[in-house]
Design a protein around this motif. Structure first.
Motif, PDB file in Angstrom:
ATOM      1  N   ARG A 271       0.822  -1.214   0.000  1.00  0.00           N
ATOM      2  CA  ARG A 271       0.000   0.000   0.000  1.00  0.00           C
ATOM      3  C   ARG A 271       0.854   1.261   0.000  1.00  0.00           C
ATOM      4  O   ARG A 271       0.425   2.311  -0.472  1.00  0.00           O
ATOM      5  CB  ARG A 271      -0.944   0.004   1.198  1.00  0.00           C
ATOM      6  N   ASP A 274       1.386   3.281  -3.341  1.00  0.00           N
ATOM      7  CA  ASP A 274       0.374   4.170  -3.922  1.00  0.00           C
ATOM      8  C   ASP A 274       0.124   3.823  -5.390  1.00  0.00           C
ATOM      9  O   ASP A 274       0.134   4.690  -6.269  1.00  0.00           O
ATOM     10  CB  ASP A 274       0.787   5.636  -3.778  1.00  0.00           C
ATOM     11  N   LYS A 276      -2.515   2.196  -8.156  1.00  0.00           N
ATOM     12  CA  LYS A 276      -3.940   1.975  -8.374  1.00  0.00           C
ATOM     13  C   LYS A 276      -4.137   0.872  -9.406  1.00  0.00           C
ATOM     14  O   LYS A 276      -3.500   0.892 -10.470  1.00  0.00           O
ATOM     15  CB  LYS A 276      -4.622   3.271  -8.815  1.00  0.00           C
ATOM     16  N   HIS A 278      -6.948  -1.441 -11.618  1.00  0.00           N
ATOM     17  CA  HIS A 278      -8.311  -1.563 -12.156  1.00  0.00           C
ATOM     18  C   HIS A 278      -8.559  -3.021 -12.559  1.00  0.00           C
ATOM     19  O   HIS A 278      -7.713  -3.637 -13.203  1.00  0.00           O
ATOM     20  CB  HIS A 278      -8.491  -0.656 -13.372  1.00  0.00           C
ATOM     21  N   PHE A 297      -3.843  -2.781  -2.515  1.00  0.00           N
ATOM     22  CA  PHE A 297      -3.854  -1.650  -3.434  1.00  0.00           C
ATOM     23  C   PHE A 297      -5.206  -0.948  -3.426  1.00  0.00           C
ATOM     24  O   PHE A 297      -6.217  -1.509  -3.007  1.00  0.00           O
ATOM     25  CB  PHE A 297      -3.539  -2.120  -4.869  1.00  0.00           C
ATOM     26  N   ASP A 298      -5.213   0.283  -3.931  1.00  0.00           N
ATOM     27  CA  ASP A 298      -6.461   0.982  -4.195  1.00  0.00           C
ATOM     28  C   ASP A 298      -7.037   0.422  -5.493  1.00  0.00           C
ATOM     29  O   ASP A 298      -6.365   0.445  -6.538  1.00  0.00           O
ATOM     30  CB  ASP A 298      -6.216   2.481  -4.330  1.00  0.00           C
ATOM     31  N   SER A 300     -10.288  -0.226  -8.455  1.00  0.00           N
ATOM     32  CA  SER A 300     -11.525   0.155  -9.119  1.00  0.00           C
ATOM     33  C   SER A 300     -11.932  -1.027  -9.987  1.00  0.00           C
ATOM     34  O   SER A 300     -11.137  -1.958 -10.208  1.00  0.00           O
ATOM     35  CB  SER A 300     -11.348   1.426  -9.958  1.00  0.00           C
ATOM     36  N   LYS A 344      -7.001   6.514 -14.819  1.00  0.00           N
ATOM     37  CA  LYS A 344      -6.540   6.869 -13.475  1.00  0.00           C
ATOM     38  C   LYS A 344      -5.769   5.727 -12.794  1.00  0.00           C
ATOM     39  O   LYS A 344      -5.296   5.888 -11.673  1.00  0.00           O
ATOM     40  CB  LYS A 344      -7.727   7.265 -12.608  1.00  0.00           C
ATOM     41  N   SER A 345      -5.670   4.594 -13.461  1.00  0.00           N
ATOM     42  CA  SER A 345      -5.032   3.420 -12.869  1.00  0.00           C
ATOM     43  C   SER A 345      -3.609   3.250 -13.378  1.00  0.00           C
ATOM     44  O   SER A 345      -3.235   3.759 -14.439  1.00  0.00           O
ATOM     45  CB  SER A 345      -5.853   2.156 -13.186  1.00  0.00           C
ATOM     46  N   ASP A 346      -2.829   2.491 -12.606  1.00  0.00           N
ATOM     47  CA  ASP A 346      -1.463   2.161 -13.017  1.00  0.00           C
ATOM     48  C   ASP A 346      -1.389   0.758 -13.622  1.00  0.00           C
ATOM     49  O   ASP A 346      -0.530   0.484 -14.461  1.00  0.00           O
ATOM     50  CB  ASP A 346      -0.534   2.221 -11.800  1.00  0.00           C
TER      51      ASP A 346
END
Length: 431
Positions: A271, A274, A276, A278, A297-298, A300, A344-346
């Protein structure tokens, strides 16, 4: 207002308490009804034990009032309180070699005076309490020779010998093995229903609480964070907020209730990166991926149809997602929302979902992620040919994406966090 008290055994308003300048309880208000087993849950330091001590008149609050059957606790003598409330503390020190029978007989002290010694009725009540708690077989043994679990059952028997209307239990199963934990809570539940007593029990196991308790008080930082039936209170969002742990909450396969599966914490510090991620999934193929990566992870997710089990997981874990109406093809609007999430994702991960004309846009969005230079990971098991219901259009797109992505089998999903971690530097450089 007194009329309402006749239906409430114990009630507390705005209870505040502190130790050495530290606030432990910050305005707690509760009420307990006859025939209820209420579980008190919260992390260490939340104020559970302090609340029990205040309700039993061991501690005096710095603010607030407690009522027992409509009478102010402060106006009742300790003897009168003991006739109404039985307490099983977390730890009990008995240094003298009293027999088990003698310890349980101490529960009759509120009814015995120098003018009235123990009677045959007292003896009958004590033996019944010991029978209920399975302590009668070692009635003549010294209490100092018992195990921790055996002592805990004796202390419960002593509390029952008081014939209370209210039981306050501070983690009564903490020294018991699992069979005795269930046995004790079964007993307490039976007493609640048969005798109409009210029980407030601090517990540390949310699964036992969900199985046996009628209601749950969830405490955090000296306040009541939530209160209600276990199904409403023991949610993944609440447990994450209060205990800082990720869990899966599911319908119990046997009981009409829920069960909770804790997820282990990340040991890799993912975490902190940082990053992201999807997820593109559907048809239940994304659940394991969502549960796994949510810990690290963050996330979506999109596009998933409402009523799909993957959509349920997103709602349960609070993962932002693009939802489509049940059994409906992906609209242009939702397709664009999915692309916006990808932007917006990596990292973008696609599960081994089946494809028809209605959700082919999900596979096209994965191709968009590749074009945008995202790190893309595919779960390629079972083969795309077995999941293609688009006259080979999906197969063509899948194989084209396959050449530019990391490909894993379904039994390799747990490698995803490590793969992302190893490529973290390159991922952030791309971003």
């Amino acid at each position: 207002m007194q009329e309402n008290y006749s239906k409430i055994l114990i009630e507390a308003f705005g209870i505040k308490f502190g130790y050495q300048g530290r606030d432990v309880l910050k305005g707690v208000t509760i009420s307990l009804l006859p025939g209820e087993l209420v579980g008190l849950l919260g992390p260490n330091g939340a104020g559970k034990s302090t609340l029990i001590k205040i309700l039993s008149k061991v501690l005096k609050p710095i603010a607030g009032d407690v009522y027992i059957e409509g009478k102010e606790l402060e106006e009742l003598s300790f003897r009168e309180v003991a006739k109404r409330i039985g307490v099983v503390p977390q730890e009990t020190t008995l240094d003298y070699s009293f027999t088990v029978y003698d310890v349980v007989m101490m529960g009759r002290n509120p009814y015995v005076s120098r003018f009235r010694g123990e009677t045959g009725s007292d003896e009958d009540i004590v033996r019944e309490a010991m029978r209920l708690t399975n302590t009668i077989d070692f009635a003549d043994r010294p209490i100092t020779e018992l195990s921790g679990g055996e002592k805990q059952r004796v202390i419960l028997a002593r509390a029952l010998a008081q014939q209370p209307k209210i039981l306050l239990l501070d983690e009564p199963t903490s020294h018991l093995d699992i069979s005795y934990q269930i046995e004790m809570l079964d007993l307490i539940k039976r007493l609640v229903k048969e005798k109409g007593i009210s029980v407030l029990s601090a517990l540390h196991d949310p699964n036992l609480a969900s199985q046996f308790c009628d209601k749950i008080i969830l405490m955090k930082d000296g306040t009541i964070y939530d209160f209600g039936p276990p199904r409403d209170v023991l949610t993944s969002a609440n447990l994450k907020e209060v205990f800082n742990i990720d869990v899966i909450v599911r319908q119990h396969p046997v009981y009409d209730g829920i069960y909770i599966l804790p997820l282990s914490r990340s040991s890799g510090g993912y975490r902190d990166l940082d990053i992201k991620v999807h997820i593109i999934c559907g048809g239940g193929t994304g659940a394991k991926i969502l549960y796994l990566l949510h810990r690290y992870f963050d996330l979506s997710c999109g596009v998933v149809n409402l009523l799909d089990s993957d959509a349920d997981v997103c709602n349960e874990l609070g993962i932002p997602a693009v939802f489509e109406a049940p059994f409906s093809p992906i609209s242009d609007e939702n397709y664009q929302k999915n692309l916006n999430m990808i932007d917006k994702s990596d990292v973008v991960v696609i599960s081994s979902l089946p494809f028809g004309k209605g959700n082919l846009a999900n596979l096209k969005s994965f191709g968009y992620a590749i074009e945008k230079g995202k790190l893309t990971i595919m779960i390629d098991d079972p083969p795309i040919e077995d999941r293609d219901f688009t006259d080979k259009e999906a197969t063509c797109l899948w194989n084209s994406s396959r050449e530019k992505s990391i490909v894993l089998r379904s039994n390799e999903i747990e490698k995803i966090p490590e793969i992302i971690y190893e490529r973290a530097g390159a991922i952030k450089t791309r971003g």
